[in-house]
Scaffold this motif. Structure first.
Motif, mmCIF file in Angstrom:
data_model
loop_
_atom_site.group_PDB
_atom_site.id
_atom_site.type_symbol
_atom_site.label_atom_id
_atom_site.label_comp_id
_atom_site.label_asym_id
_atom_site.label_seq_id
_atom_site.Cartn_x
_atom_site.Cartn_y
_atom_site.Cartn_z
ATOM 1 N N VAL A 76 0.844 -1.199 0.000
ATOM 2 C CA VAL A 76 0.000 0.000 0.000
ATOM 3 C C VAL A 76 0.884 1.254 0.000
ATOM 4 C CG1 VAL A 76 -2.093 1.015 0.957
ATOM 5 C CG2 VAL A 76 -1.591 -1.361 1.413
ATOM 6 N N TYR A 77 1.937 1.208 -0.820
ATOM 7 C CA TYR A 77 2.844 2.344 -1.023
ATOM 8 C C TYR A 77 3.625 2.738 0.237
ATOM 9 C CZ TYR A 77 -0.237 2.583 -5.036
ATOM 10 O OH TYR A 77 -0.971 2.254 -6.154
ATOM 11 N N HIS A 78 3.769 1.823 1.165
ATOM 12 C CA HIS A 78 4.560 2.091 2.364
ATOM 13 C C HIS A 78 5.537 0.935 2.597
ATOM 14 C CE1 HIS A 78 2.359 5.684 3.672
ATOM 15 N NE2 HIS A 78 1.280 5.069 3.219
ATOM 16 N N ASP A 79 6.610 1.218 3.330
ATOM 17 C CA ASP A 79 7.680 0.244 3.524
ATOM 18 C C ASP A 79 7.322 -0.760 4.616
ATOM 19 O OD1 ASP A 79 9.113 1.746 1.655
ATOM 20 O OD2 ASP A 79 10.031 2.991 3.217
ATOM 21 N N VAL A 80 7.552 -2.023 4.306
ATOM 22 C CA VAL A 80 7.305 -3.090 5.270
ATOM 23 C C VAL A 80 8.478 -4.056 5.278
ATOM 24 C CG1 VAL A 80 4.784 -2.969 5.005
ATOM 25 C CG2 VAL A 80 6.102 -4.565 3.576
ATOM 26 N N VAL A 81 8.569 -4.833 6.350
ATOM 27 C CA VAL A 81 9.577 -5.890 6.470
ATOM 28 C C VAL A 81 8.860 -7.153 6.909
ATOM 29 C CG1 VAL A 81 11.659 -6.664 7.681
ATOM 30 C CG2 VAL A 81 11.387 -4.254 7.088
ATOM 31 N N ARG A 82 9.297 -8.276 6.400
ATOM 32 C CA ARG A 82 8.677 -9.533 6.819
ATOM 33 C C ARG A 82 8.842 -9.726 8.323
ATOM 34 N NH1 ARG A 82 8.636 -14.512 2.620
ATOM 35 N NH2 ARG A 82 8.166 -13.353 0.728
ATOM 36 N N LEU A 83 7.755 -10.141 8.953
ATOM 37 C CA LEU A 83 7.785 -10.381 10.391
ATOM 38 C C LEU A 83 8.837 -11.424 10.747
ATOM 39 C CD1 LEU A 83 6.647 -10.088 13.258
ATOM 40 C CD2 LEU A 83 4.867 -11.742 12.628
ATOM 41 N N SER A 84 8.979 -12.443 9.924
ATOM 42 C CA SER A 84 9.950 -13.506 10.202
ATOM 43 C C SER A 84 11.380 -12.987 10.190
ATOM 44 C CB SER A 84 9.800 -14.633 9.176
ATOM 45 O OG SER A 84 9.996 -14.143 7.852
ATOM 46 N N ASP A 85 11.648 -11.892 9.459
ATOM 47 C CA ASP A 85 12.979 -11.277 9.450
ATOM 48 C C ASP A 85 13.137 -10.313 10.624
ATOM 49 O OD1 ASP A 85 13.674 -12.606 7.119
ATOM 50 O OD2 ASP A 85 13.020 -10.978 5.813
ATOM 51 N N LEU A 86 12.139 -9.459 10.813
ATOM 52 C CA LEU A 86 12.251 -8.405 11.817
ATOM 53 C C LEU A 86 12.285 -8.950 13.239
ATOM 54 C CD1 LEU A 86 12.451 -5.332 11.918
ATOM 55 C CD2 LEU A 86 9.966 -5.244 12.171
ATOM 56 N N GLU A 87 11.561 -10.034 13.488
ATOM 57 C CA GLU A 87 11.514 -10.566 14.845
ATOM 58 C C GLU A 87 12.834 -11.223 15.262
ATOM 59 O OE1 GLU A 87 8.319 -13.303 14.950
ATOM 60 O OE2 GLU A 87 9.229 -14.758 13.569
ATOM 61 N N LYS A 88 13.771 -11.353 14.327
ATOM 62 C CA LYS A 88 15.119 -11.817 14.676
ATOM 63 C C LYS A 88 15.988 -10.674 15.184
ATOM 64 C CE LYS A 88 15.275 -15.633 11.306
ATOM 65 N NZ LYS A 88 14.251 -15.393 10.318
ATOM 66 N N LEU A 89 15.487 -9.424 15.006
ATOM 67 C CA LEU A 89 16.242 -8.245 15.425
ATOM 68 C C LEU A 89 15.644 -7.559 16.649
ATOM 69 C CD1 LEU A 89 16.680 -6.674 11.868
ATOM 70 C CD2 LEU A 89 18.478 -7.788 13.208
ATOM 71 N N ILE A 90 14.322 -7.628 16.764
ATOM 72 C CA ILE A 90 13.642 -6.866 17.809
ATOM 73 C C ILE A 90 12.326 -7.560 18.153
ATOM 74 C CG2 ILE A 90 12.480 -5.361 16.133
ATOM 75 C CD1 ILE A 90 12.855 -3.046 18.132
ATOM 76 N N ASP A 91 11.892 -7.417 19.388
ATOM 77 C CA ASP A 91 10.631 -7.996 19.837
ATOM 78 C C ASP A 91 9.468 -7.276 19.137
ATOM 79 O OD1 ASP A 91 8.454 -9.026 21.145
ATOM 80 O OD2 ASP A 91 8.954 -8.201 23.113
ATOM 81 N N CYS A 92 8.720 -7.993 18.319
ATOM 82 C CA CYS A 92 7.629 -7.402 17.542
ATOM 83 C C CYS A 92 6.254 -7.671 18.150
ATOM 84 C CB CYS A 92 7.659 -7.934 16.112
ATOM 85 S SG CYS A 92 9.135 -7.488 15.180
#
Length: 240
Positions: A76-92
């Motif tokens: 929807v024209y905004h930046d996203v990151v896969r949850l499976s990637d991001l949750e390896k860096l920070i508590d989501c």
């Protein structure tokens, strides 16, 4: 000699400070054309180097091949990151995810809201309506809220394991433009995202669908599913 009060204040500043990669990830402009490779196809900067803390395009990856790399996508024209990637860096936890092409994603930053809505469950930072039991609409909303509350970010940050963010793990195909949507959106507005796959591959499908509609006697107004009905003012018959 530093006084005890000064030491405590300095410690609080260190605790509240975002790590460099998080600071740059939430501030970076993605999907802009790469200045070095702007004359080449697919030169949009859609990969974030966690070591250099900057966005790069696919053609720049050879210079960052040995660095930990995080792929950023568009929804929807905004930046996203896969949850499976991001949750390896920070508590989501408590950040509302959205499901696209079978994968859950997290918005990096909050999005502008076009109209005011009323709900019992809204984002703690920007008041966007959320589903239960989520409290934040994006990564930045959660981080900003915790900083505002004076919480220790180190309690939600994880040590970067470079084996999870290797060059070979990047998924650089056309489907990563996230053109197909299957979202847990909070409203029923119609949404369309343009992608290479949609623009080039679906034109023929649209022509075929229009042809079939013309040949068919089906009238869209004759059947209306309960799920798509919108409430409106009742229409009464005129007085005789």
């Amino acid at each position: 000699m530093m006084r005890e009060g000064d030491e405590e204040e300095e410690m609080m500043m260190v605790v509240a400070r975002k790590p460099a990669w998080l600071e740059r990830l939430t501030a970076e402009t993605f999907f802009a054309s790469c200045g070095v490779h702007e004359s080449r196809r697919k030169s949009e900067k859609n990969v974030f180097c966690l070591l250099c803390c900057l966005s790069v395009c696919p053609h720049c990856l050879t210079s960052h091949r040995s660095h930990p790399l995080l792929q950023v996508r568009r929804y929807v024209y905004h930046d996203v990151v896969r949850l499976s990637d991001l949750e390896k860096l920070i508590d989501c936890s408590y950040i509302q995810p959205y499901t696209i092409n079978g994968a859950k994603v997290i918005f990096i930053n909050q999005r502008p809201q076009s109209r005011a809505k009323v709900s019992s469950n809204v984002c703690f930072t920007c008041d966007r309506i959320l589903q239960e039991p989520f409290h934040f609409c994006s990564l930045s909303c959660k981080v900003d809220y915790l900083l505002y509350q004076g919480d220790d970010l180190s309690s939600i940050l994880y040590r970067i394991d470079e084996s999870h963010f290797t060059f070979s793990s990047l998924r650089m195909d056309v489907h990563d433009q996230l053109g197909e949507i299957s979202a847990m959106e909070e409203d029923n507005d119609d949404i369309m995202v343009m992608s290479d796959q949609w623009e080039h591959g679906n034109n023929s499908n649209k022509k075929e669908q229009r042809k079939k509609k013309k040949e068919s006697n089906y009238s869209p107004g004759m059947v209306l599913s309960l799920g798509s009905r919108r409430k409106g003012a009742p229409h009464r018959a005129p007085f005789s």
